[in-house]
Scaffold this motif. Structure first.
Motif, PDB file in Angstrom:
ATOM      1  N   SER A 163       0.827  -1.208   0.000  1.00  0.00           N
ATOM      2  CA  SER A 163       0.000   0.000   0.000  1.00  0.00           C
ATOM      3  C   SER A 163       0.866   1.266   0.000  1.00  0.00           C
ATOM      4  CB  SER A 163      -0.952  -0.011   1.200  1.00  0.00           C
ATOM      5  OG  SER A 163      -0.191  -0.164   2.370  1.00  0.00           O
ATOM      6  N   LYS A 164       2.171   1.066   0.204  1.00  0.00           N
ATOM      7  CA  LYS A 164       3.071   2.231   0.149  1.00  0.00           C
ATOM      8  C   LYS A 164       3.155   2.744  -1.283  1.00  0.00           C
ATOM      9  CE  LYS A 164       6.874   0.763   1.793  1.00  0.00           C
ATOM     10  NZ  LYS A 164       8.003   0.201   2.493  1.00  0.00           N
ATOM     11  N   ASP A 165       3.378   4.028  -1.415  1.00  0.00           N
ATOM     12  CA  ASP A 165       3.416   4.593  -2.767  1.00  0.00           C
ATOM     13  C   ASP A 165       4.675   4.186  -3.521  1.00  0.00           C
ATOM     14  OD1 ASP A 165       1.007   5.703  -2.492  1.00  0.00           O
ATOM     15  OD2 ASP A 165       1.722   7.689  -1.869  1.00  0.00           O
ATOM     16  N   GLU A 166       5.819   4.389  -2.869  1.00  0.00           N
ATOM     17  CA  GLU A 166       7.069   4.092  -3.582  1.00  0.00           C
ATOM     18  C   GLU A 166       7.413   2.614  -3.390  1.00  0.00           C
ATOM     19  OE1 GLU A 166       8.301   4.950   0.521  1.00  0.00           O
ATOM     20  OE2 GLU A 166       6.692   5.555  -0.812  1.00  0.00           O
ATOM     21  N   THR A 167       6.820   1.763  -4.237  1.00  0.00           N
ATOM     22  CA  THR A 167       7.083   0.336  -4.158  1.00  0.00           C
ATOM     23  C   THR A 167       8.046  -0.062  -5.272  1.00  0.00           C
ATOM     24  OG1 THR A 167       6.081  -1.795  -4.642  1.00  0.00           O
ATOM     25  CG2 THR A 167       4.781   0.129  -5.248  1.00  0.00           C
ATOM     26  N   ALA A 168       8.944  -0.985  -4.943  1.00  0.00           N
ATOM     27  CA  ALA A 168       9.913  -1.436  -5.956  1.00  0.00           C
ATOM     28  C   ALA A 168       9.253  -2.410  -6.923  1.00  0.00           C
ATOM     29  CB  ALA A 168      11.100  -2.102  -5.270  1.00  0.00           C
ATOM     30  N   LEU A 169       8.065  -2.894  -6.568  1.00  0.00           N
ATOM     31  CA  LEU A 169       7.403  -3.880  -7.423  1.00  0.00           C
ATOM     32  C   LEU A 169       6.445  -3.194  -8.392  1.00  0.00           C
ATOM     33  CD1 LEU A 169       6.541  -6.646  -4.810  1.00  0.00           C
ATOM     34  CD2 LEU A 169       8.247  -6.778  -6.639  1.00  0.00           C
ATOM     35  N   ASP A 170       6.444  -3.690  -9.605  1.00  0.00           N
ATOM     36  CA  ASP A 170       5.532  -3.193 -10.629  1.00  0.00           C
ATOM     37  C   ASP A 170       4.295  -4.099 -10.598  1.00  0.00           C
ATOM     38  OD1 ASP A 170       4.149  -2.642 -12.944  1.00  0.00           O
ATOM     39  OD2 ASP A 170       5.956  -2.434 -14.188  1.00  0.00           O
ATOM     40  N   TRP A 171       3.306  -3.705  -9.816  1.00  0.00           N
ATOM     41  CA  TRP A 171       2.133  -4.570  -9.603  1.00  0.00           C
ATOM     42  C   TRP A 171       1.348  -4.798 -10.887  1.00  0.00           C
ATOM     43  CZ3 TRP A 171       1.767  -7.547  -5.506  1.00  0.00           C
ATOM     44  CH2 TRP A 171       2.542  -7.201  -4.393  1.00  0.00           C
ATOM     45  N   ALA A 172       1.332  -3.795 -11.757  1.00  0.00           N
ATOM     46  CA  ALA A 172       0.611  -3.960 -13.028  1.00  0.00           C
ATOM     47  C   ALA A 172       1.287  -5.057 -13.857  1.00  0.00           C
ATOM     48  CB  ALA A 172       0.595  -2.641 -13.796  1.00  0.00           C
ATOM     49  N   ALA A 173       2.627  -5.042 -13.864  1.00  0.00           N
ATOM     50  CA  ALA A 173       3.344  -6.067 -14.625  1.00  0.00           C
ATOM     51  C   ALA A 173       3.124  -7.437 -14.003  1.00  0.00           C
ATOM     52  CB  ALA A 173       4.839  -5.738 -14.665  1.00  0.00           C
ATOM     53  N   LEU A 174       3.115  -7.504 -12.665  1.00  0.00           N
ATOM     54  CA  LEU A 174       2.883  -8.799 -12.001  1.00  0.00           C
ATOM     55  C   LEU A 174       1.474  -9.307 -12.299  1.00  0.00           C
ATOM     56  CD1 LEU A 174       4.622  -8.235  -8.552  1.00  0.00           C
ATOM     57  CD2 LEU A 174       5.396  -9.703 -10.433  1.00  0.00           C
ATOM     58  N   ALA A 175       0.521  -8.403 -12.332  1.00  0.00           N
ATOM     59  CA  ALA A 175      -0.864  -8.815 -12.625  1.00  0.00           C
ATOM     60  C   ALA A 175      -0.951  -9.399 -14.034  1.00  0.00           C
ATOM     61  CB  ALA A 175      -1.809  -7.624 -12.472  1.00  0.00           C
ATOM     62  N   ARG A 176      -0.177  -8.833 -14.943  1.00  0.00           N
ATOM     63  CA  ARG A 176      -0.209  -9.309 -16.341  1.00  0.00           C
ATOM     64  C   ARG A 176       0.685 -10.526 -16.555  1.00  0.00           C
ATOM     65  NH1 ARG A 176       0.759  -3.984 -17.520  1.00  0.00           N
ATOM     66  NH2 ARG A 176       2.927  -4.482 -18.029  1.00  0.00           N
ATOM     67  N   PHE A 177       1.538 -10.826 -15.583  1.00  0.00           N
ATOM     68  CA  PHE A 177       2.577 -11.859 -15.782  1.00  0.00           C
ATOM     69  C   PHE A 177       1.940 -13.178 -16.238  1.00  0.00           C
ATOM     70  CE2 PHE A 177       5.334 -15.305 -14.200  1.00  0.00           C
ATOM     71  CZ  PHE A 177       6.481 -14.988 -14.910  1.00  0.00           C
ATOM     72  N   PRO A 178       2.383 -13.724 -17.360  1.00  0.00           N
ATOM     73  CA  PRO A 178       1.738 -14.925 -17.904  1.00  0.00           C
ATOM     74  C   PRO A 178       2.320 -16.196 -17.302  1.00  0.00           C
ATOM     75  CG  PRO A 178       3.391 -14.136 -19.440  1.00  0.00           C
ATOM     76  CD  PRO A 178       3.461 -13.224 -18.239  1.00  0.00           C
ATOM     77  N   GLY A 179       2.087 -16.412 -16.055  1.00  0.00           N
ATOM     78  CA  GLY A 179       2.619 -17.617 -15.411  1.00  0.00           C
ATOM     79  C   GLY A 179       2.341 -17.571 -13.916  1.00  0.00           C
ATOM     80  N   THR A 180       3.067 -18.428 -13.187  1.00  0.00           N
ATOM     81  CA  THR A 180       2.839 -18.576 -11.747  1.00  0.00           C
ATOM     82  C   THR A 180       3.573 -17.479 -10.973  1.00  0.00           C
ATOM     83  OG1 THR A 180       2.843 -20.957 -12.151  1.00  0.00           O
ATOM     84  CG2 THR A 180       2.991 -20.234  -9.844  1.00  0.00           C
ATOM     85  N   LEU A 181       2.899 -16.877 -10.010  1.00  0.00           N
ATOM     86  CA  LEU A 181       3.552 -15.928  -9.102  1.00  0.00           C
ATOM     87  C   LEU A 181       3.815 -16.635  -7.784  1.00  0.00           C
ATOM     88  CD1 LEU A 181       1.319 -12.708  -9.512  1.00  0.00           C
ATOM     89  CD2 LEU A 181       3.530 -13.200 -10.625  1.00  0.00           C
ATOM     90  N   VAL A 182       5.064 -16.610  -7.341  1.00  0.00           N
ATOM     91  CA  VAL A 182       5.435 -17.220  -6.061  1.00  0.00           C
ATOM     92  C   VAL A 182       5.961 -16.102  -5.170  1.00  0.00           C
ATOM     93  CG1 VAL A 182       7.023 -18.804  -4.913  1.00  0.00           C
ATOM     94  CG2 VAL A 182       5.993 -19.453  -7.102  1.00  0.00           C
ATOM     95  N   LEU A 183       5.277 -15.849  -4.068  1.00  0.00           N
ATOM     96  CA  LEU A 183       5.695 -14.753  -3.192  1.00  0.00           C
ATOM     97  C   LEU A 183       6.317 -15.265  -1.903  1.00  0.00           C
ATOM     98  CD1 LEU A 183       3.266 -13.390  -4.975  1.00  0.00           C
ATOM     99  CD2 LEU A 183       3.610 -11.557  -3.293  1.00  0.00           C
ATOM    100  N   TYR A 184       7.498 -14.759  -1.603  1.00  0.00           N
ATOM    101  CA  TYR A 184       8.177 -15.012  -0.335  1.00  0.00           C
ATOM    102  C   TYR A 184       7.821 -13.866   0.627  1.00  0.00           C
ATOM    103  CZ  TYR A 184      11.410 -18.226  -2.828  1.00  0.00           C
ATOM    104  OH  TYR A 184      11.972 -19.235  -3.553  1.00  0.00           O
TER     105      TYR A 184
END
Ligand code: SAH
Length: 512
Positions: A163-184
């Motif tokens: 929910s922080k503004d300056e996130t290192a993750l590109d959530w839009a790209a992760l949402a579009r990612f064509p495969g499995t997301l594994v989160l640690y």
């Protein structure tokens, strides 16, 4: 280790080298051979918290073990400080193992440590490990890739607050990612993560799973959908360490889940044998899926210096019949023989009798095939099996524990044998470890493999005996000791050896 490895001295930890080593996700079987040989030979081991039980025990007795992880409620050892320690120890010319959970380069800051060592001119090597993001799903029955529905997999940190503004993750790209997301490291932030992925357009109905303490005894998995996972995880009370997984492969768990199908999955079983003997039984139970609590109630104290043992060994070649009543007895008799420069040839003229297959196997390991092994593994059966052996006026040795029953020597004496009963060892009470007593409190089964373990466990823990556990006994003599202690035997093995005990326990668990 029972596995035989190529013995090559150059494979040991070298002086002045720092090894960045992955310890795997938790199951001791998922530690690499290279990791084990380095830990076993290192001078110094610096380790984190999420290191599976067992691997540190492989370190040399004189190795320095330094804990550099974070304890709950205490500040972590700063990363810079860890790097300085690695450089400092590397420079003293010692061999240093930096042991990390999973793989050292997957969210393990191993990259930074390697850079610091390179900059300082200290030699280092990297030993990859089995990472939690692959292993925990595998143990949950989820393949992270699949020909039909996952041609890619992304390993993502869930550590930062989405929910922080300056996130290192590109959530839009992760949402579009064509495969499995594994989160640690994401279970604490799961509601925000799910919201963020959904908000960025990932399908709320996509299959999802959370796996807590993957590959450890007591691993738990919750399956749901992206939208449903936060509530499902909260309801089940899952916490760190856990892997979150989003992707169609999560639905394959229904068909593939294998861990939970093992016959003793989810059962906590107490093993009360002496530590030296417990490992085989404990390993068999673990392989069947049980969570094993080792609560040894007795310890074996050899009596190899006793005069009667010395005399028996000196006269070994004179006995017509030698009876051995346990694998420990075999081991200690051969030790006593070796210290006096004797070997198996001292038994060349004797008929050798073993009380059961474990004892016979211990003899076979030393090159002796027992002449007599009864079908049932109690003293009475050995007496029967010996009926055909002529013993009148002949010297017979019964080598055994100090506190054994006299059924066998009495029966032989009655038939006119000149019986020497020699106690190779005593079983003495072991004071149980308080943590093991606590763990045993929630047990489903308590196993007893001898009457002395029953008595000693009762003397040692009394009221704290797990009253709700089912009691499994190896045979009638042990069962009687259980009843004498005021308890009920729920399961008695039909074959009175550890394999028979496991068989009876599995059959009982299958009914319940
Ligand atoms: N280097 C490690 C990861 C360290 S980050 C590796 O390669 O596995 C720590 C995170 O790893 C935890 O928050 C959790 O998400 C995950 N993790 C580590 N061990 C785990 C386990 N046994 N089961 C599930 N997740 C685990």
């Amino acid at each position: 280790m029972s596995r035989s490895l190529p013995r090559d001295a150059s494979r040991a930890a070298r002086p002045g080298v720092v090894y960045l080593v992955g310890a795997g996700p938790g199951d001791p079987g998922l530690v690499t051979v290279r990791a084990l040989e380095l830990v076993a030979s290192a001078d110094v081991v610096l380790h984190d918290r999420l290191i599976g039980a067992g691997i540190l025990e492989q370190a040399r007795d004189d190795a320095e073990l330094i804990y550099v992880g974070k304890r709950p409620g205490e500040p972590a050892v700063a990363q810079g400080e860890i790097e300085s320690l690695l450089i400092e120890h590397g420079r003293t010319g010692r061999s240093v193992v930096r042991l990390k959970g999973g793989d050292p380069f997957v969210f393990g800051r191993g990259g930074e440590e390697a850079e610091a060592l390179a900059a300082a001119g200290v030699g280092f090597e990297v030993v990859p490990g089995v990472t939690a993001g692959v292993a925990a799903p595998a143990y949950a029955g989820i393949p992270v890739t699949h020909r039909d529905d996952a041609s890619a997999v992304a390993f993502v940190t869930g550590h930062e607050d989405p929910s922080k503004d300056e996130t290192a993750l590109d959530w839009a790209a992760l949402a579009r990612f064509p495969g499995t997301l594994v989160l640690y490291m994401g279970v604490g932030n799961l509601p925000a993560i799910a919201e963020r992925l959904e908000g960025a357009g990932r399908d709320p109905a996509e299959p999802a799973a959370a796996i807590e303490r993957g590959t450890h005894a007591g691993q738990r998995t919750v399956g749901s959908t992206l939208a449903g996972l936060p509530d499902a995880v909260a309801e089940a009370g899952l916490g760190a360490p856990a892997i979150l997984l989003f992707g169609p492969v999560a639905a394959r768990r229904d068909a593939i889940a294998w861990l939970e199908r093992r016959p003793l999955h989810g059962r906590r079983v107490v093993v009360t044998r002496a530590r030296a003997q417990a490992s085989g039984l404990a390993a068999t139970l673990r392989a069947l899926g049980a969570e094993v609590v080792e609560l040894p109630a007795i310890r074996i104290e050899p009596r190899l210096d006793a005069a009667e043992v010395r005399d028996a060994v000196a006269d070994l070649h004179t006995y017509a019949l030698v009876c051995l009543t346990s694998p420990n007895g075999v081991r200690l008799l051969f030790e006593a023989m070796a210290t006096r420069g004797r070997d198996a040839r001292a038994l060349a003229n004797a008929t050798v009798a073993a009380i059961g297959p474990g004892t016979a196997a211990a003899l076979a390991d030393r090159g002796l095939i027992a002449d007599i092994v009864p079908d049932r593994f109690v003293a009475e059966a050995l007496v029967e099996a010996l009926a055909a052996v002529e013993v009148r006026d002949r010297p017979v040795l019964v080598a055994r524990a100090a506190e054994a029953r006299d059924v066998l020597p009495d029966a032989l004496a009655e038939r006119g044998a000149k019986v020497d009963v020699v106690a190779l060892y005593e079983t003495v009470r072991e004071d149980p470890d308080p943590a093991a007593i606590d763990a045993a409190a929630g047990a489903d089964y308590v196993t007893f493999t001898s009457s002395s373990t029953v008595r000693n466990l009762f003397d040692a823990i009394g009221d704290r005996f797990p009253r709700n556990a089912r009691i499994v006994s190896i045979g009638p003599v042990t069962s009687q000791a259980v009843r004498d202690a005021g308890l009920t035997v729920d399961v008695e093995a039909r074959r009175h050896d550890p394999a028979g005990l496991v068989e009876a326990l599995v059959a009982d668990a299958g009914r319940g």
